[in-house]
Every structure is written in structure tokens, then in C-alpha cells.
Motif scaffolding. Structure first.
Motif, PDB file in Angstrom:
ATOM      1  N   ARG B 101     -29.936 -62.333  50.361  1.00  0.00           N
ATOM      2  CA  ARG B 101     -28.437 -61.634  49.733  1.00  0.00           C
ATOM      3  C   ARG B 101     -28.013 -61.678  49.640  1.00  0.00           C
ATOM      4  O   ARG B 101     -27.179 -62.889  50.224  1.00  0.00           O
ATOM      5  CB  ARG B 101     -28.436 -60.669  50.528  1.00  0.00           C
ATOM      6  CG  ARG B 101     -28.048 -59.016  49.601  1.00  0.00           C
ATOM      7  CD  ARG B 101     -27.865 -58.161  51.201  1.00  0.00           C
ATOM      8  NE  ARG B 101     -26.392 -58.267  51.802  1.00  0.00           N
ATOM      9  CZ  ARG B 101     -26.298 -56.999  51.985  1.00  0.00           C
ATOM     10  NH1 ARG B 101     -26.904 -55.877  53.060  1.00  0.00           N
ATOM     11  NH2 ARG B 101     -24.865 -57.765  52.689  1.00  0.00           N
ATOM     12  N   GLN B 102     -26.717 -62.480  48.100  1.00  0.00           N
ATOM     13  CA  GLN B 102     -25.755 -62.643  47.800  1.00  0.00           C
ATOM     14  C   GLN B 102     -24.386 -62.073  49.103  1.00  0.00           C
ATOM     15  O   GLN B 102     -24.176 -61.869  49.228  1.00  0.00           O
ATOM     16  CB  GLN B 102     -25.618 -63.089  46.750  1.00  0.00           C
ATOM     17  CG  GLN B 102     -26.107 -64.185  45.815  1.00  0.00           C
ATOM     18  CD  GLN B 102     -25.473 -64.992  44.759  1.00  0.00           C
ATOM     19  OE1 GLN B 102     -24.320 -64.064  44.137  1.00  0.00           O
ATOM     20  NE2 GLN B 102     -26.168 -65.802  43.786  1.00  0.00           N
ATOM     21  N   SER B 103     -23.641 -63.499  49.658  1.00  0.00           N
ATOM     22  CA  SER B 103     -22.851 -62.973  50.088  1.00  0.00           C
ATOM     23  C   SER B 103     -21.340 -62.958  49.433  1.00  0.00           C
ATOM     24  O   SER B 103     -21.684 -63.788  48.852  1.00  0.00           O
ATOM     25  CB  SER B 103     -22.466 -64.008  51.696  1.00  0.00           C
ATOM     26  OG  SER B 103     -20.918 -64.474  52.208  1.00  0.00           O
ATOM     27  N   TYR B 104     -21.139 -61.576  49.341  1.00  0.00           N
ATOM     28  CA  TYR B 104     -19.860 -61.810  48.658  1.00  0.00           C
ATOM     29  C   TYR B 104     -18.318 -62.137  49.663  1.00  0.00           C
ATOM     30  O   TYR B 104     -17.040 -61.059  48.901  1.00  0.00           O
ATOM     31  CB  TYR B 104     -19.730 -60.201  48.091  1.00  0.00           C
ATOM     32  CG  TYR B 104     -19.797 -59.425  49.346  1.00  0.00           C
ATOM     33  CD1 TYR B 104     -18.448 -59.000  49.707  1.00  0.00           C
ATOM     34  CD2 TYR B 104     -21.500 -59.034  50.062  1.00  0.00           C
ATOM     35  CE1 TYR B 104     -18.517 -57.994  50.978  1.00  0.00           C
ATOM     36  CE2 TYR B 104     -21.457 -57.784  50.791  1.00  0.00           C
ATOM     37  CZ  TYR B 104     -19.731 -57.238  50.514  1.00  0.00           C
ATOM     38  OH  TYR B 104     -20.045 -56.656  52.466  1.00  0.00           O
ATOM     39  N   LYS B 210     -15.483 -60.126  57.147  1.00  0.00           N
ATOM     40  CA  LYS B 210     -16.982 -59.492  57.162  1.00  0.00           C
ATOM     41  C   LYS B 210     -17.751 -58.069  57.113  1.00  0.00           C
ATOM     42  O   LYS B 210     -16.505 -57.420  56.797  1.00  0.00           O
ATOM     43  CB  LYS B 210     -17.070 -60.009  58.732  1.00  0.00           C
ATOM     44  CG  LYS B 210     -18.531 -59.621  59.031  1.00  0.00           C
ATOM     45  CD  LYS B 210     -18.973 -59.463  60.818  1.00  0.00           C
ATOM     46  CE  LYS B 210     -19.603 -58.713  60.930  1.00  0.00           C
ATOM     47  NZ  LYS B 210     -19.038 -57.888  62.193  1.00  0.00           N
ATOM     48  N   ASP B 211     -18.170 -57.798  55.873  1.00  0.00           N
ATOM     49  CA  ASP B 211     -18.116 -56.220  55.801  1.00  0.00           C
ATOM     50  C   ASP B 211     -17.332 -55.532  54.768  1.00  0.00           C
ATOM     51  O   ASP B 211     -16.885 -54.859  55.134  1.00  0.00           O
ATOM     52  CB  ASP B 211     -18.983 -55.674  56.273  1.00  0.00           C
ATOM     53  CG  ASP B 211     -20.092 -55.833  57.072  1.00  0.00           C
ATOM     54  OD1 ASP B 211     -20.629 -56.507  56.275  1.00  0.00           O
ATOM     55  OD2 ASP B 211     -20.333 -55.896  58.788  1.00  0.00           O
ATOM     56  N   GLY B 212     -16.934 -56.467  54.263  1.00  0.00           N
ATOM     57  CA  GLY B 212     -15.872 -56.289  53.229  1.00  0.00           C
ATOM     58  C   GLY B 212     -13.924 -56.810  54.239  1.00  0.00           C
ATOM     59  O   GLY B 212     -13.534 -55.797  53.456  1.00  0.00           O
ATOM     60  N   VAL B 213     -14.174 -56.319  55.809  1.00  0.00           N
ATOM     61  CA  VAL B 213     -13.142 -56.362  56.125  1.00  0.00           C
ATOM     62  C   VAL B 213     -12.060 -57.590  56.787  1.00  0.00           C
ATOM     63  O   VAL B 213     -12.754 -58.808  56.786  1.00  0.00           O
ATOM     64  CB  VAL B 213     -13.200 -56.193  58.012  1.00  0.00           C
ATOM     65  CG1 VAL B 213     -12.078 -55.759  58.169  1.00  0.00           C
ATOM     66  CG2 VAL B 213     -13.868 -54.307  58.201  1.00  0.00           C
ATOM     67  N   MET B 214     -11.225 -57.989  55.842  1.00  0.00           N
ATOM     68  CA  MET B 214     -10.616 -58.765  55.585  1.00  0.00           C
ATOM     69  C   MET B 214     -10.186 -59.740  56.381  1.00  0.00           C
ATOM     70  O   MET B 214      -9.793 -60.679  57.157  1.00  0.00           O
ATOM     71  CB  MET B 214      -9.069 -59.104  54.935  1.00  0.00           C
ATOM     72  CG  MET B 214      -9.523 -58.882  53.487  1.00  0.00           C
ATOM     73  SD  MET B 214     -10.455 -59.487  52.831  1.00  0.00           S
ATOM     74  CE  MET B 214     -11.332 -58.447  51.281  1.00  0.00           C
ATOM     75  N   TRP B 215      -9.552 -59.526  57.959  1.00  0.00           N
ATOM     76  CA  TRP B 215      -9.070 -59.548  59.238  1.00  0.00           C
ATOM     77  C   TRP B 215     -10.308 -59.268  60.359  1.00  0.00           C
ATOM     78  O   TRP B 215     -10.262 -57.962  60.972  1.00  0.00           O
ATOM     79  CB  TRP B 215      -8.167 -59.478  60.035  1.00  0.00           C
ATOM     80  CG  TRP B 215      -8.113 -60.290  60.657  1.00  0.00           C
ATOM     81  CD1 TRP B 215      -7.756 -59.985  62.144  1.00  0.00           C
ATOM     82  CD2 TRP B 215      -7.458 -61.811  60.981  1.00  0.00           C
ATOM     83  NE1 TRP B 215      -7.598 -61.213  62.750  1.00  0.00           N
ATOM     84  CE2 TRP B 215      -7.253 -62.106  62.155  1.00  0.00           C
ATOM     85  CE3 TRP B 215      -7.421 -62.482  59.736  1.00  0.00           C
ATOM     86  CZ2 TRP B 215      -6.905 -63.050  62.558  1.00  0.00           C
ATOM     87  CZ3 TRP B 215      -6.633 -64.234  59.993  1.00  0.00           C
ATOM     88  CH2 TRP B 215      -6.747 -63.876  61.424  1.00  0.00           C
ATOM     89  N   PRO B 216     -11.703 -59.755  60.168  1.00  0.00           N
ATOM     90  CA  PRO B 216     -12.897 -59.799  61.333  1.00  0.00           C
ATOM     91  C   PRO B 216     -12.755 -59.861  62.975  1.00  0.00           C
ATOM     92  O   PRO B 216     -13.165 -59.395  63.740  1.00  0.00           O
ATOM     93  CB  PRO B 216     -13.764 -60.039  60.986  1.00  0.00           C
ATOM     94  CG  PRO B 216     -13.896 -60.779  60.062  1.00  0.00           C
ATOM     95  CD  PRO B 216     -12.380 -60.719  59.492  1.00  0.00           C
ATOM     96  N   ASP B 217     -11.571 -61.025  63.034  1.00  0.00           N
ATOM     97  CA  ASP B 217     -11.722 -61.425  64.766  1.00  0.00           C
ATOM     98  C   ASP B 217     -11.156 -60.153  65.472  1.00  0.00           C
ATOM     99  O   ASP B 217      -9.569 -60.382  65.296  1.00  0.00           O
ATOM    100  CB  ASP B 217     -10.726 -62.765  63.965  1.00  0.00           C
ATOM    101  CG  ASP B 217     -10.225 -63.830  65.314  1.00  0.00           C
ATOM    102  OD1 ASP B 217     -10.534 -63.450  66.368  1.00  0.00           O
ATOM    103  OD2 ASP B 217      -9.969 -64.730  65.549  1.00  0.00           O
TER     104      ASP B 217
END
Lengths: 367, 260
Positions: B101-104, B210-217
Motif C-alpha cells: 500500500r503506497q504511503s501517502y 501519520k494517518d493524515g495527522v500532520m503532527w503525530p508526535d
């Protein structure tokens, strides 16, 4: 030029000579059309803005490190700023003198000015040293210090409500009638990191914005039924129309809520996101009042394929008459070092938007 | 609501030996005899030969109940035929399933290209500035609303009787004094600059979306990461000969790296 006749007129006016680096905070004076802008280039700049939206630099003073937050005194005579040099400065707008008024052991992320009944004005600072301190501006020692559960990320005060959001997703609520104890601490109702917290001007509620495109409204008075949250600053990814688009439908680009700013008389508020759009909301009636998409703001085009998101909106402020809302576009470090605009280009802009009543007026209560 | 995911697995559907008709689902097999449902009426009439059947399959010498009783060689033949038919399609489906699955999260080339174009346009516009648009003049001041809380307002806290701060704060604060602007400047408080050892500079990287969230940290904010960059890092002045307080835990170390 003929073609210009067909172009939509640019509605928002750019502030002249904006900071060369990202804006961290901006705030209009509570008494005059003076806009204070704090920047990562270590400086705080003051601009005079006239009723036509024209602006010019008025004054500037410096910290020894990036400035992270700003606050005005109630009378509009002083600007307080705090930053990565672990200090807070008080700047006298008339005499143009700055002096240090607070000190932490780590960068001060939040600064607020408040007037406490029976105690007069105090300066409140909260930093990445997990401390919240009250200052009376003459003593090098704080009047009182509170321990926070983690690094302070955002803080706001209204009437006697002081709310501090920390890095561990806790929300500390403090009653300024009893400022030396934390009234209560709750875990954020949002699952992701808190970016911003803002009090309703009535002081009975506050709004939390998270990095995951979500805003929660909380009533600390115990009326839990009134609490709610909603999603915003998100964009659906159309299924299979783009190379590299996800296989599952329902995927979204999710942006952080960088800034929330309240209308002081209508109690409506405006959110600004990392996507570069602005939205006005009525938090009591739970309705959206007006959206300014990236395209409306001339800041990217989310309908394009692939979508072009704008420069993030990192700060916003109404002026004291609520006729102008200023918002800052600049890089918010959401992509780390790799996202820094190339050398020589400055994406930082501060825009002045003339506010129309229908954009901010609250909805009449439902019958 | 998305589309229901269709299974790509290859299955042999129930079929009728008499007429080689396929049935969509298992319901067909619940019908007592497939042939009856498929070839109505004629069966009940006990005619010597069935109608609507393929040549050679019109007799009663083979008794079929549902899918039971179909000659084995016929089953095998049918199966191989169906597999051959579905072969190409199945292979393509299998390939699609096994493709990573391509990582977007990676910025596509086209996106970068578009950003560059936009930037070029912006730069061009800056070099030839357009006439400054003017605000429509702000009208009369909007009606002012009473500044107090609205009628339905309920204070969030119970009233507190204790004085807010210990008496130290009771002295008036200089900045609150009216018109005392330049007059007597308050003695600036003296702060002792704190000490810290410079921490070795390491490039601070941020997590990709990650999963569309721009700041997963969850461990640090962008501002904290940014403050650790060499460009923004603050080193406080260290007074000579003074021992280090806080054992070198400087502000920038404190920011995020410690909590990772």
C-alpha cells in the motif's frame, strides 16, 4: 489592465514589513489599533494600523532568543513578551523601554496579564520547566509558583478563569480568586496533543484545539452535559484519484488547530489551522458562522489536484473594536527542518481582514 | 459510507448441470432440486425428456438433488473451465492485493512541482508589486454590547473567601499607577542569569504525518522541536567562575529530547 477587471479583489490587506521569520504570537492592543507581533527572529514588533488597514512599523524590541508569546496590559500601555531566553520582558509603549520582569528555568511558552480582585494586576507565566508563576513586576521573585504536570503548551485567562494546557494532554483549571491552588485538572477530552486553549470572554468555559483538527468546548463549572467537541480543518482525500492516495475511503488530511481567538462581545470565536484557513464559530449555538478557505484567503487551493494547502495560520487577534482580525501566516514547524521555506523567501505574512458583522455575530437563541 | 469490500477469492458458484446456468448465491442450493427451479413445470409433467437443457442432458438417468449427484467428471470439467475464465482476472486481483500500500505521507512529485510553481508565481508577484488594495472604510462603530456576562451566565467557581495572594502582593504595582508613566520608573528587578552547559547539538527530526495527522508526535510540540534547532537555540550567559546550577539541565534539553 483588462484582466485585472475579472480578478476577484484581494480582500485582506498585508501588514507592511512583516517579521523575516515565523510569527509565534500576535495581539492587538486592548485600547488602540496597535498590533504587537512576536517572532522567532527574537524580536517583538509593534505596528500602527489605521482604519484603512494601512500599517507601519512603530517600535521593536528584542529578546535574546525566539519570542513565544505576548500579552497586553489592560490599559494598553505595556506589552509583555516571553520566550526561549527563559525570561519575560515588559515593554512600555510610550517610553519604549523594555525590562525583564520574570524568569523561568526553561523557555516561557505562555504569558498572560490578569487583574485579580483584591490583589491587582499580576503577570502569569508558564513554561517548559513545568512551572506556572505569578509575578508582581517589581520583585525578581514570583509571588507564587505552581507545579504543572508537564510542560506548558498553552494558557489563557478570562475573568477569574485561568486554563493551562500541558504536554501530557492535561488541562489545569485555576480559579483566580484562589490562584495558588489548581481548582481541578482534567485529561483533555481530545485524544491528541493540545495545541491551543482559549477561554470564553465570559470566563465560564474554554475551548481546546488539538493537533488532530478538533476543538472541544468545556464548561469547568461541572455542567458536563454542555461539553462537546467537533472536527474542523480537515480535508477528505478522494479515493483513488491521486497517485499515492490511500486504498481506504474516508481518509482525511488532518491539520492542527493553531489558534483560537474570541470576539469579546459576541463570544464567538475564530479558529486558524495549519492548513491555512480560518473559520468563525458560535460556540454556544454550536454553529459554524463563516469559513474562509485557503482559496478565499489566497493561500493555496484545497480543491486543486493535488490539493495545495496554504501557509499555516499560526496566530490571530481581533482589534479592540472587533473591526479587524489580524492573522499571521508562517511556517509552524509541522514538517520539521525539511519544511522550512528556502533561503531568501519569506512566507511569513500578517494579514488584516475587515470583519463583517455577519461573520462574527452570534446566532439568536433558538426558540 | 464506502463501498463494501468485495472478496477477490475465486469460488465456484452453484450451477445447474442440465443447462449450465450459474446461480448467484447459496439460496439456489436450498431449493430442493435445482433443476425444478431452473426448468419449471416440465419436470412435474413427467415428460420423457426435459426441455431447455443442453443436448445430451435431457434424460432422467442422472438424479440430481441440489449440487449433489452431479457427475464428477462434469464437476471437474466445469471447474477447470471456470478457472480458465477467471484466471486473468484473479491474477490481477492477487497482484493488486500483494502490492504494498503506497504511503501517502510522502509528498508526491506533482505536489512538489505545484508548490514550486506557486512559489515562483509568488516571487514574481513580489517583484512586480500590485497596487495596494484599500480597506473599505470601516463604518460607524458597531453597536456595543454590554460587556458583562450574558444573562444565562453561571460563574464556573464557587466563591472563595480567602485572599488571593499572601500579603506580599498587596503593595501597588507600579504599572497600575495612572499617568505615572515616565515619572518614577520602578526599580527594575535584578535577575541572576542562570547557568547551563551547552548541550551537544543534534539535528532534531520530526515524525512524518501519520494517518493524515500532520503532527503525530505526542512527546513534543513543533515549537519545542524548533527551539532545539541550532539556529534558535539559546545559550544563556554563564558568569565566570560560578558553578553550574541544575547540573547542566538547560532549557533546551528540558524541552523535548528528555521526554522522548
Amino acid at each position: 489592465m483588462l484582466s485585472s477587471a475579472f480578478r476577484a479583489p484581494a480582500k485582506d490587506i498585508e501588514l507592511s514589513s512583516p517579521p523575516p521569520d515565523s510569527v509565534s504570537a500576535l495581539a492587538f492592543s486592548p485600547t488602540a489599533d496597535i498590533l504587537a507581533v512576536a517572532s522567532w527572529d527574537n524580536n517583538v514588533r509593534l505596528y500602527d494600523v489605521n482604519s484603512q488597514g494601512q500599517s507601519q512599523g512603530k517600535a521593536m524590541y528584542s529578546h535574546q532568543a525566539p519570542v513565544l508569546d505576548l500579552a497586553w496590559s489592560k490599559d494598553g500601555q505595556y506589552v509583555f513578551s516571553a520566550g526561549c531566553d527563559n525570561t519575560a520582558q515588559m515593554y512600555n509603549v510610550q517610553t519604549q523601554q523594555a525590562q525583564q520582569v520574570a524568569q523561568h528555568d526553561a523557555p516561557i511558552k505562555c504569558i498572560e496579564y490578569a487583574e485579580i480582585q483584591g490583589s491587582g494586576p499580576v503577570l502569569i507565566t508558564a513554561g517548559w520547566d513545568k512551572k506556572l508563576k505569578y509575578w508582581d513586576l517589581r520583585s525578581p521573585n514570583p509571588i507564587a509558583t505552581l507545579d504543572l504536570s508537564d510542560r506548558a503548551y498553552s494558557m489563557d485567562v478570562a475573568v477569574s478563569l485561568l486554563v493551562v494546557a500541558t504536554g501530557d494532554r492535561q488541562i489545569h483549571v485555576i480559579n483566580l480568586s484562589n490562584p495558588t491552588t489548581i481548582y481541578k485538572t482534567i485529561e483533555s477530552p481530545l485524544k491528541w496533543q493540545t495545541r491551543v486553549v482559549k477561554c470564553f470572554p465570559t470566563g465560564d468555559a474554554y475551548a481546546i484545539g488539538s493537533v488532530e483538527g478538533r476543538v472541544a468546548i468545556q464548561y469547568p463549572g461541572g455542567d458536563d452535559k454542555k461539553n462537546y467537541s467537533f472536527k474542523c480543518h480537515r480535508y477528505d482525500i478522494p479515493n483513488g484519484t491521486l497517485p499515492g492516495s490511500p486504498a481506504v475511503s474516508g481518509s482525511q488530511h488532518v491539520f492542527a488547530i493553531n489558534t483560537i481567538t474570541f470576539h469579546k462581545t459576541q463570544y464567538t470565536f475564530c479558529t486558524g489551522g495549519s492548513d491555512g484557513s480560518l473559520t468563525f464559530w458560535d460556540g454556544v449555538a454550536r454553529t459554524k458562522l463563516k469559513t474562509f478557505s485557503c482559496k478565499d484567503l489566497n493561500n493555496g487551493d484545497t480543491d486543486a489536484r493535488p490539493p495545495q494547502f496554504g501557509t499555516p495560520i499560526v496566530a490571530s487577534s481581533f482589534n479592540h473594536t472587533h473591526e479587524i482580525i489580524a492573522y499571521a501566516l508562517s511556517y509552524d514547524w509541522s514538517k520539521g527542518h525539511g519544511g522550512v521555506p528556502p533561503q531568501g523567501s519569506n512566507t511569513t505574512k500578517v494579514m488584516l481582514h475587515p470583519v463583517k458583522p455577519e461573520e462574527v455575530n452570534k446566532k439568536p437563541p433558538k426558540r | 459510507m464506502g463501498k463494501k469490500k468485495r472478496t477477490q477469492a475465486f469460488v465456484i458458484k452453484p450451477w445447474c448441470w442440465y443447462c449450465e446456468r450459474e446461480f448467484e448465491d447459496d439460496k439456489a442450493s436450498e431449493i430442493e432440486t435445482l433443476q425444478v427451479s431452473a426448468m419449471p413445470k416440465e419436470v412435474e409433467s413427467y415428460s420423457t425428456s426435459l426441455t431447455n437443457t443442453l443436448p445430451g442432458r435431457d434424460g432422467y438417468d442422472i438424479e440430481i438433488f441440489g449440487m449433489e449427484g452431479v457427475p464428477e467428471n462434469a464437476v471437474a470439467e466445469w471447474k477447470s473451465r471456470k478457472e480458465a475464465e477467471a484466471g486473468t482476472a484473479a491474477m490481477a486481483a492477487a497482484a493488486a492485493a500483494s502490492r504494498p500500500r503506497q504511503s501517502y505521507t510522502v509528498i508526491p512529485e506533482a505536489d512538489l512541482q505545484a508548490a514550486l510553481e506557486q512559489h515562483k508565481k509568488l516571487m514574481a508577484a513580489r517583484n512586480n508589486p500590485a497596487p495596494i488594495p484599500t480597506f473599505p472604510p470601516f463604518g460607524a462603530a458597531p453597536p456595543q454590547f454590554p460587556a458583562g456576562p450574558p444573562p444565562g451566565f453561571r460563574p464556573p467557581f464557587p466563591p472563595v473567601g480567602v485572599p488571593p495572594f499572601p500579603p506580599i502582593s498587596n503593595s501597588p504595582i507600579p504599572m497600575g499607577s495612572p499617568a505615572g508613566l515616565p515619572g518614577v520608573p520602578p526599580t527594575p528587578p535584578t535577575f541572576v542569569p542562570q547557568t547551563s552547559t551547552p548541550v551537544p547539538v543534534q539535528p532534531v527530526e520530526v515524525l512524518p504525518p501519520k494517518d493524515g495527522v500532520m503532527w503525530p508526535d505526542a512527546t513534543a510540540s513543533p515549537a519545542e522541536k524548533r527551539a532545539q534547532q541550532p539556529r534558535y537555540r539559546y545559550t544563556s550567559p554563564t558568569p565566570d567562575g560560578e558553578t553550574e546550577e541544575g547540573s547542566g539541565v538547560g532549557k533546551k534539553r528540558k524541552a523535548a529530547a528528555d521526554f522522548l
